[in-house]
Design a protein around this motif. Structure first.
Motif, short mmCIF file in Angstrom:
data_model
loop_
_atom_site.label_atom_id
_atom_site.label_comp_id
_atom_site.label_asym_id
_atom_site.label_seq_id
_atom_site.Cartn_x
_atom_site.Cartn_y
_atom_site.Cartn_z
N GLN A 1 0.82 -1.21 0.00
CA GLN A 1 0.00 0.00 0.00
C GLN A 1 0.86 1.26 0.00
O GLN A 1 0.60 2.21 -0.75
N LEU A 2 1.88 1.27 0.83
CA LEU A 2 2.70 2.48 0.93
C LEU A 2 3.55 2.69 -0.31
O LEU A 2 3.81 3.83 -0.70
N TRP A 3 4.01 1.61 -0.93
CA TRP A 3 4.85 1.76 -2.11
C TRP A 3 4.10 2.41 -3.27
O TRP A 3 4.71 3.01 -4.16
N ARG A 4 2.77 2.32 -3.25
CA ARG A 4 1.97 2.97 -4.30
C ARG A 4 1.91 4.48 -4.11
O ARG A 4 1.47 5.20 -5.00
N GLN A 5 2.33 4.96 -2.95
CA GLN A 5 2.25 6.39 -2.66
C GLN A 5 3.58 7.06 -3.05
O GLN A 5 4.63 6.72 -2.51
N PRO A 6 3.53 8.01 -3.99
CA PRO A 6 4.78 8.66 -4.42
C PRO A 6 5.55 9.31 -3.28
O PRO A 6 6.79 9.28 -3.26
N ALA A 7 4.83 9.89 -2.31
CA ALA A 7 5.52 10.57 -1.21
C ALA A 7 6.36 9.58 -0.42
O ALA A 7 7.50 9.88 -0.02
N PHE A 8 5.82 8.39 -0.17
CA PHE A 8 6.57 7.38 0.57
C PHE A 8 7.78 6.92 -0.24
O PHE A 8 8.89 6.81 0.29
N ARG A 9 7.57 6.66 -1.52
CA ARG A 9 8.68 6.19 -2.35
C ARG A 9 9.81 7.21 -2.39
O ARG A 9 10.99 6.86 -2.25
N TRP A 10 9.47 8.49 -2.59
CA TRP A 10 10.52 9.51 -2.67
C TRP A 10 11.26 9.66 -1.34
O TRP A 10 12.48 9.87 -1.32
N ARG A 11 10.53 9.58 -0.24
CA ARG A 11 11.20 9.71 1.06
C ARG A 11 12.11 8.52 1.34
O ARG A 11 13.20 8.68 1.88
N LEU A 12 11.68 7.33 0.96
CA LEU A 12 12.50 6.15 1.18
C LEU A 12 13.71 6.14 0.26
O LEU A 12 14.86 5.97 0.72
N LEU A 13 13.50 6.34 -1.03
CA LEU A 13 14.62 6.33 -1.96
C LEU A 13 15.57 7.50 -1.70
O LEU A 13 16.79 7.38 -1.85
#
Length: 216
Positions: free
Chosen positions: A18-30
């Motif tokens: 679910q979280l990986w589908r959220q761009p904000a989460f992906r950008w913060r993690l990467l």
């Protein structure tokens, strides 16, 4: 006739899919993973710089009465077990993991800043710490790194892990581990007592700042 099959429940809103589908989460993690890699690449040059410059040797009444011993094996045994336990807990919990990674990056930025601002000579009676992993990856140098003093990164990292986990019992165990690490680096005379005392304050500040970033 109604089916007795139980429908599969949707993924939790805080699960990895679910979280990986959220761009904000992906950008913060990467973003934090890339920043940590860049930080790791810059550390050897920075530590070579602080090792070469002169510093001040501080009086420390506690170290003056504490005999120095080599307890490297015990120190890093406690550290690596603490890291392993925390990582096992955090990996299935992406939001907690994300905050822990940001806090870890911020902690190191703060430490680089304090090391730059406060040039110190190692305490009297220093016994070199031997870390089988970090010595090879980051501190590889013809001269041992002994001036990475204020604040204690080993102690602060385990305090940070204690803040990042959820269960009270696990948190208490990690805090006890952090206290033991702080004592052991003092026994080794690898840090001043001021370095150890300040470590929880910087760990708490880093964790708070990371929470602001993750929640934004």
């Amino acid at each position: 006739m109604t089916s007795s099959a139980v429908p599969s429940s949707p993924a939790s809103p805080s699960s990895w899919p679910q979280l990986w589908r959220q761009p904000a989460f992906r950008w913060r993690l990467l973003g934090i993973l890339a920043a940590l890699l860049a930080l790791g690449a810059s550390i050897p040059r920075f530590f070579a710089f602080i090792q070469a410059r002169p510093g001040v040797r501080l009086p420390d009444p506690l170290l003056a009465v504490l005999p120095a011993h080599d307890v490297s094996w015990l120190t890093f045994g406690v550290i690596y077990v603490s890291v392993a336990v925390a990582v096992v807990y955090l990996l299935p919990r992406p939001l907690r993991l994300l905050r822990a990674l940001w806090a870890y990056g911020l902690l190191h930025l703060l430490r680089l800043l304090t090391l730059w601002l406060l040039p110190l000579e190692p305490p009297t009676g220093l016994v070199l710490l031997h870390d089988p992993l970090v010595d090879q990856l980051f501190y590889a140098s013809a001269t041992p790194i002994t001036k990475d003093l204020f604040f204690s990164g080993h102690t602060a990292t385990v305090v940070l892990l204690a803040l990042a986990v959820g269960p009270r019992l696990l948190r208490r165990g990690l805090l006890l581990a952090a206290a033991l690490i702080g004592l052991l680096v003092l026994v080794q005379h690898a840090h001043y007592s001021y370095d150890v005392a300040a470590a929880p304050l910087f760990a708490g500040l880093s964790f708070w700042l990371a929470g602001r970033i993750v929640r934004r």
